[in-house]
Design a protein around this motif. Structure first.
Motif, PDB file in Angstrom:
ATOM      1  N   ARG A 178      -4.307   4.403  -1.793  1.00  0.00           N
ATOM      2  CA  ARG A 178      -3.534   3.146  -1.763  1.00  0.00           C
ATOM      3  C   ARG A 178      -2.175   3.441  -2.362  1.00  0.00           C
ATOM      4  NH1 ARG A 178      -6.109  -2.053  -1.592  1.00  0.00           N
ATOM      5  NH2 ARG A 178      -4.416  -2.694  -2.937  1.00  0.00           N
ATOM      6  N   PHE A 179      -1.127   2.989  -1.674  1.00  0.00           N
ATOM      7  CA  PHE A 179       0.203   3.187  -2.211  1.00  0.00           C
ATOM      8  C   PHE A 179       1.041   1.956  -1.959  1.00  0.00           C
ATOM      9  CE2 PHE A 179       0.163   5.012   2.031  1.00  0.00           C
ATOM     10  CZ  PHE A 179       1.301   4.475   2.603  1.00  0.00           C
ATOM     11  N   GLY A 180       2.076   1.821  -2.750  1.00  0.00           N
ATOM     12  CA  GLY A 180       2.996   0.706  -2.613  1.00  0.00           C
ATOM     13  C   GLY A 180       4.362   1.226  -2.205  1.00  0.00           C
ATOM     14  N   VAL A 181       5.059   0.454  -1.388  1.00  0.00           N
ATOM     15  CA  VAL A 181       6.398   0.822  -0.932  1.00  0.00           C
ATOM     16  C   VAL A 181       7.377  -0.196  -1.463  1.00  0.00           C
ATOM     17  CG1 VAL A 181       7.863   1.201   1.084  1.00  0.00           C
ATOM     18  CG2 VAL A 181       5.444   1.841   1.172  1.00  0.00           C
ATOM     19  N   GLU A 182       8.389   0.279  -2.154  1.00  0.00           N
ATOM     20  CA  GLU A 182       9.478  -0.577  -2.628  1.00  0.00           C
ATOM     21  C   GLU A 182      10.713  -0.235  -1.807  1.00  0.00           C
ATOM     22  OE1 GLU A 182      10.034  -0.187  -6.836  1.00  0.00           O
ATOM     23  OE2 GLU A 182       7.883  -0.258  -7.208  1.00  0.00           O
ATOM     24  N   ALA A 183      11.242  -1.244  -1.104  1.00  0.00           N
ATOM     25  CA  ALA A 183      12.397  -1.036  -0.240  1.00  0.00           C
ATOM     26  C   ALA A 183      13.216  -2.318  -0.201  1.00  0.00           C
ATOM     27  CB  ALA A 183      11.939  -0.661   1.166  1.00  0.00           C
ATOM     28  N   PRO A 184      14.504  -2.208   0.110  1.00  0.00           N
ATOM     29  CA  PRO A 184      15.322  -3.414   0.253  1.00  0.00           C
ATOM     30  C   PRO A 184      14.772  -4.308   1.361  1.00  0.00           C
ATOM     31  CG  PRO A 184      16.689  -1.428   0.266  1.00  0.00           C
ATOM     32  CD  PRO A 184      15.258  -0.981   0.342  1.00  0.00           C
ATOM     33  N   ARG A 185      15.056  -5.585   1.274  1.00  0.00           N
ATOM     34  CA  ARG A 185      14.534  -6.548   2.252  1.00  0.00           C
ATOM     35  C   ARG A 185      14.958  -6.230   3.686  1.00  0.00           C
ATOM     36  NH1 ARG A 185      11.697 -10.678   0.620  1.00  0.00           N
ATOM     37  NH2 ARG A 185      11.836 -11.429  -1.507  1.00  0.00           N
ATOM     38  N   HIS A 186      16.110  -5.616   3.877  1.00  0.00           N
ATOM     39  CA  HIS A 186      16.575  -5.331   5.237  1.00  0.00           C
ATOM     40  C   HIS A 186      15.871  -4.125   5.862  1.00  0.00           C
ATOM     41  CE1 HIS A 186      19.185  -2.560   2.974  1.00  0.00           C
ATOM     42  NE2 HIS A 186      19.199  -1.858   4.086  1.00  0.00           N
ATOM     43  N   GLY A 205      15.597   8.662  -0.243  1.00  0.00           N
ATOM     44  CA  GLY A 205      16.975   8.204  -0.389  1.00  0.00           C
ATOM     45  C   GLY A 205      17.157   7.522  -1.735  1.00  0.00           C
ATOM     46  N   ASP A 206      18.138   6.647  -1.805  1.00  0.00           N
ATOM     47  CA  ASP A 206      18.459   5.962  -3.056  1.00  0.00           C
ATOM     48  C   ASP A 206      17.730   4.641  -3.226  1.00  0.00           C
ATOM     49  OD1 ASP A 206      20.252   7.968  -3.785  1.00  0.00           O
ATOM     50  OD2 ASP A 206      21.919   6.994  -2.740  1.00  0.00           O
ATOM     51  N   THR A 207      17.132   4.109  -2.148  1.00  0.00           N
ATOM     52  CA  THR A 207      16.651   2.731  -2.215  1.00  0.00           C
ATOM     53  C   THR A 207      15.168   2.539  -1.881  1.00  0.00           C
ATOM     54  OG1 THR A 207      17.338   2.338   0.065  1.00  0.00           O
ATOM     55  CG2 THR A 207      18.943   1.814  -1.668  1.00  0.00           C
ATOM     56  N   ILE A 208      14.472   3.601  -1.523  1.00  0.00           N
ATOM     57  CA  ILE A 208      13.070   3.457  -1.137  1.00  0.00           C
ATOM     58  C   ILE A 208      12.204   4.317  -2.045  1.00  0.00           C
ATOM     59  CG2 ILE A 208      11.372   3.744   0.713  1.00  0.00           C
ATOM     60  CD1 ILE A 208      13.708   3.345   2.696  1.00  0.00           C
ATOM     61  N   SER A 209      11.130   3.724  -2.563  1.00  0.00           N
ATOM     62  CA  SER A 209      10.179   4.446  -3.402  1.00  0.00           C
ATOM     63  C   SER A 209       8.765   4.167  -2.916  1.00  0.00           C
ATOM     64  CB  SER A 209      10.276   3.991  -4.858  1.00  0.00           C
ATOM     65  OG  SER A 209      11.534   4.301  -5.385  1.00  0.00           O
ATOM     66  N   VAL A 210       7.928   5.185  -2.985  1.00  0.00           N
ATOM     67  CA  VAL A 210       6.517   5.065  -2.655  1.00  0.00           C
ATOM     68  C   VAL A 210       5.737   5.448  -3.906  1.00  0.00           C
ATOM     69  CG1 VAL A 210       4.653   5.875  -1.168  1.00  0.00           C
ATOM     70  CG2 VAL A 210       6.967   5.665  -0.243  1.00  0.00           C
ATOM     71  N   ARG A 211       4.869   4.551  -4.376  1.00  0.00           N
ATOM     72  CA  ARG A 211       4.090   4.800  -5.584  1.00  0.00           C
ATOM     73  C   ARG A 211       2.614   4.911  -5.220  1.00  0.00           C
ATOM     74  NH1 ARG A 211       5.124   4.145 -10.959  1.00  0.00           N
ATOM     75  NH2 ARG A 211       6.990   2.926 -10.490  1.00  0.00           N
ATOM     76  N   VAL A 212       1.958   5.940  -5.725  1.00  0.00           N
ATOM     77  CA  VAL A 212       0.521   6.093  -5.541  1.00  0.00           C
ATOM     78  C   VAL A 212      -0.160   5.097  -6.477  1.00  0.00           C
ATOM     79  CG1 VAL A 212      -1.443   7.653  -5.658  1.00  0.00           C
ATOM     80  CG2 VAL A 212       0.802   8.537  -4.969  1.00  0.00           C
ATOM     81  N   LEU A 213      -0.929   4.169  -5.915  1.00  0.00           N
ATOM     82  CA  LEU A 213      -1.586   3.138  -6.709  1.00  0.00           C
ATOM     83  C   LEU A 213      -3.027   3.490  -7.051  1.00  0.00           C
ATOM     84  CD1 LEU A 213      -0.287  -0.017  -4.826  1.00  0.00           C
ATOM     85  CD2 LEU A 213       0.630   1.028  -6.902  1.00  0.00           C
ATOM     86  N   ALA A 214      -3.744   4.103  -6.109  1.00  0.00           N
ATOM     87  CA  ALA A 214      -5.147   4.435  -6.352  1.00  0.00           C
ATOM     88  C   ALA A 214      -5.596   5.483  -5.344  1.00  0.00           C
ATOM     89  CB  ALA A 214      -6.027   3.194  -6.224  1.00  0.00           C
TER      90      ALA A 214
END
Length: 61
Positions: free
Chosen positions: A31-39, A15-24
């Motif tokens: 290992r991955f990181g998830v960036e999403a709104p607080r809600h 969508g427009d507000t969630i990103s998943v980044r491959v970290l390692a």
């Protein structure tokens, strides 16, 4: 199911507000990181299932 190949540092957008980044990548571990709104709640599957079971148990009592 959508299956994607990514290398370390690349993003997957949901969508427009969630990103998943491959970290390692180390052997069979990713290992991955998830960036999403607080809600937006983000949980590992086993934690989410435990929360759902507790919620269902509370409704039965």
């Amino acid at each position: 199911m959508l299956v994607l190949s990514r290398v370390v540092g690349e993003l997957i957008s949901i969508g427009d507000t969630i990103s998943v980044r491959v970290l390692a990548v180390n052997g069979g571990t990713v290992r991955f990181g998830v960036e999403a709104p607080r809600h937006v709640n983000v949980h590992r599957c086993e934690i989410y299932e435990r929360m759902q079971a507790k919620r269902a148990q509370g409704k039965r009592d």
